[in-house]
Design a protein around this motif. Structure first.
Motif, short mmCIF file in Angstrom:
data_model
loop_
_atom_site.label_atom_id
_atom_site.label_comp_id
_atom_site.label_asym_id
_atom_site.label_seq_id
_atom_site.Cartn_x
_atom_site.Cartn_y
_atom_site.Cartn_z
N ASP A 159 50.72 -1.07 38.43
CA ASP A 159 51.22 -2.43 38.64
C ASP A 159 52.70 -2.43 39.01
O ASP A 159 53.17 -3.32 39.72
CB ASP A 159 51.00 -3.28 37.38
N GLU A 160 53.43 -1.43 38.52
CA GLU A 160 54.86 -1.33 38.83
C GLU A 160 55.09 -1.11 40.32
O GLU A 160 56.18 -1.37 40.84
CB GLU A 160 55.50 -0.18 38.06
N TYR A 161 54.07 -0.61 41.00
CA TYR A 161 54.18 -0.30 42.43
C TYR A 161 53.29 -1.23 43.25
O TYR A 161 52.78 -0.85 44.30
CB TYR A 161 53.81 1.17 42.67
N ASN A 162 53.10 -2.44 42.73
CA ASN A 162 52.32 -3.48 43.40
C ASN A 162 50.91 -3.00 43.78
O ASN A 162 50.39 -3.34 44.85
CB ASN A 162 53.06 -3.98 44.65
N GLY A 163 50.33 -2.22 42.91
CA GLY A 163 48.96 -1.77 43.13
C GLY A 163 48.81 -0.63 44.12
O GLY A 163 47.69 -0.27 44.47
N ASP A 164 49.91 -0.03 44.57
CA ASP A 164 49.87 1.05 45.55
C ASP A 164 49.60 2.38 44.84
O ASP A 164 50.48 2.95 44.19
CB ASP A 164 51.20 1.11 46.31
N ALA A 165 48.37 2.88 44.98
CA ALA A 165 47.98 4.11 44.28
C ALA A 165 48.76 5.32 44.76
O ALA A 165 49.12 6.19 43.96
CB ALA A 165 46.48 4.35 44.45
N ARG A 201 51.86 5.49 46.01
CA ARG A 201 53.22 5.47 45.46
C ARG A 201 53.22 5.82 43.97
O ARG A 201 54.12 6.50 43.48
CB ARG A 201 53.86 4.10 45.68
N THR A 202 52.20 5.34 43.28
CA THR A 202 52.09 5.64 41.85
C THR A 202 51.92 7.14 41.63
O THR A 202 52.57 7.73 40.76
CB THR A 202 50.90 4.90 41.23
N ARG A 203 51.04 7.76 42.40
CA ARG A 203 50.81 9.20 42.25
C ARG A 203 52.06 10.00 42.59
O ARG A 203 52.35 11.01 41.96
CB ARG A 203 49.63 9.63 43.12
N THR A 204 52.83 9.53 43.59
CA THR A 204 54.08 10.21 43.94
C THR A 204 55.06 10.17 42.77
O THR A 204 55.72 11.16 42.46
CB THR A 204 54.71 9.56 45.18
N LYS A 224 46.81 12.50 51.07
CA LYS A 224 46.03 11.31 50.76
C LYS A 224 44.57 11.49 51.17
O LYS A 224 43.65 11.12 50.44
CB LYS A 224 46.64 10.10 51.48
N GLU A 225 44.37 12.10 52.35
CA GLU A 225 43.01 12.33 52.84
C GLU A 225 42.27 13.33 51.96
O GLU A 225 41.10 13.17 51.64
CB GLU A 225 43.05 12.82 54.29
N GLU A 226 42.98 14.41 51.56
CA GLU A 226 42.37 15.41 50.70
C GLU A 226 42.03 14.84 49.33
O GLU A 226 40.99 15.14 48.75
CB GLU A 226 43.31 16.61 50.56
#
Length: 433
Positions: free
Chosen positions: A69-75, A77-80, A298-300
């Motif tokens: 949620d801190e990254y507006n739902g961007d998975a 960016r969260t993983r980074t 991301k693709e992998e």
């Protein structure tokens, strides 16, 4: 339960029982973490996992808590962000994520393993328990949290889960979570698990004037409707008649079913501390260093998640829990054939059975993917799903030359063998249950 002095504090989310001063208070000072630990704190939206996880992270000098949620739902960016924390050796790291299944959790588990971390998973025990009454109660308590934290008619108050354009949206997302959740398993998926009760133990102790409706009748109605797809339970839809403020007022009383946040945070903290000690004693973690293998693209990542989703679905399809729920004329029973595997009579299914299963048909799974997933499952330490919900599977030769089938490599209980029509129980695999 470990007792702590009240000093370190963290702001709670809306509608969550906390200490008298409105804060979550744990120990008197941050502690050093020697072992490397990542905790996946899973749970339905609104259940309070962010409050609890952040309170625990603050108890450690190098602890961290991350929510998508801190990254507006961007998975991505969260993983980074999580990769950066892992590379820095921060510990413990609490991942505050719904995490409904192994495929969703996989990127975080694999990243932690790649960096030499021990991985734990914790979640509200009510989600995975067999007591539908408690499961229904957690759903209502979660809705009190989801709707109670929103402001401006549902437009603000949460980064991603708002309700201004659809008042039913949070309720629908929470219901879908209950219908899709698959509990983590250890050691199949992670190293350690904690099913933590998020609700008070005795609902009968709640005064009748606390809840506007009769508690037992509301739960009974909800139990029958919670797992039905495509429609919200009546007790929820009736709460949404009127303005958004009216909906909040009707759902808010269900928050009284929650355990105090302090109690949950202390239990999670105690468990995390013990897991850190185990990690510190592990020679592979003692020699921790940042991962030399780069994070997958991301693709992998999507490809790997697909593989996990296929394997988890296959292991569940032939599990005792799924067999018990199948109709006698259902495909799991009718497509089953009995073959000899190394002198033991075993149930087996053609590859087409798995390709045609609804969850795998939706993915457009090919037969070669079924074979690959079965081979990975057979070589794994344990299935991806815990208890009766999953069994390891293997590729076995069929009755025709060159024909390949899939069979459980774990023994099934006698009740499952009988339902599948075992022709000779004395020669069949069985776990004796």
């Amino acid at each position: 339960m470990v007792k702590h002095h009240a000093k370190g504090k963290s702001a709670p989310c809306e509608c969550y029982p906390t200490a008298a001063d409105g804060k979550v208070s744990l120990s008197s000072g941050a502690r050093e973490s020697c072992g490397k630990l990542l905790v996946l704190l899973c749970g339905v939206p609104g259940c309070g996992k962010d409050t609890i996880g952040r309170a625990c992270a603050k108890e450690f000098l190098h602890g961290a808590a991350v929510s998508q949620d801190e990254y507006n739902g961007d998975a991505a960016r969260t993983r980074t962000a999580i990769e950066a924390l892992l590379s820095d050796g921060r510990s413990p790291i609490f991942i505050l994520r719904n995490g409904p299944d192994a495929a969703d959790r996989f990127p975080y588990v694999s990243a932690a393993k790649r960096n030499g971390y021990r991985v734990g998973a914790a979640w509200p025990s009510e989600i995975s328990c067999s007591d539908m009454r408690r499961k229904a109660a957690l759903y209502l308590a979660a809705l009190a949290g989801c709707y109670g934290r929103l402001r401006d008619g549902g437009r603000t108050g949460h980064e991603t889960l708002t309700a201004h354009d659809n008042i039913a949206r949070p309720a629908q997302i929470c219901q879908a979570f209950f219908q899709s959740f698959r509990a983590p398993s250890a050691p199949g998926e992670v190293d350690a698990i904690l099913a933590l009760p998020f609700l008070i133990s005795d609902f009968a102790g709640i005064a009748s004037n606390v809840l506007a409706d009769d508690l037992e009748s509301s739960l009974a109605s909800l139990v029958a409707q919670l797992m039905k797809k495509g429609c919200l339970p009546d007790v929820v839809t009736s709460s949404m008649a009127g303005t958004f403020a009216d909906t909040q007022a009707k759902l808010l009383p269900w928050a009284v079913l929650r355990c105090p946040a302090n109690d949950l945070a202390e239990e999670l903290l105690s468990w995390a501390h013990s897991e850190i000690q185990i990690a510190a004693a592990d020679s592979s973690v003692q020699q921790w260093r940042p991962a030399e293998v780069p994070a997958p693209s991301k693709e992998e990542t999507k490809r790997l998640q697909r593989e996990v989703k296929i394997r988890a679905a296959m292991e569940h399809l032939v599990s005792p829990a799924n067999i018990a729920s199948c109709r006698l004329n259902g495909s799991t029973v009718t497509n089953c054939v009995w073959i000899m595997v190394e002198g033991t009579l075993c149930p087996a299914w053609p590859l087409s059975h798995f390709c045609g299963a609804p969850q795998l048909r939706k993915l457009g799974v090919a037969e070669w993917e079924i074979l690959d997933a079965a081979r990975v499952s057979a070589s794994a330490h344990a299935p991806l799903q815990d208890g009766l919900a999953g069994v390891k599977v293997q590729v076995v030769p069929g009755s025709l030359a060159g024909d390949l089938m899939v069979s459980p490599s774990d023994a099934l209980p006698e009740a499952s063998l009988m339902k599948l029509g075992c022709p000779d129980p004395k020669r069949a695999q069985s776990d004796g249950a």
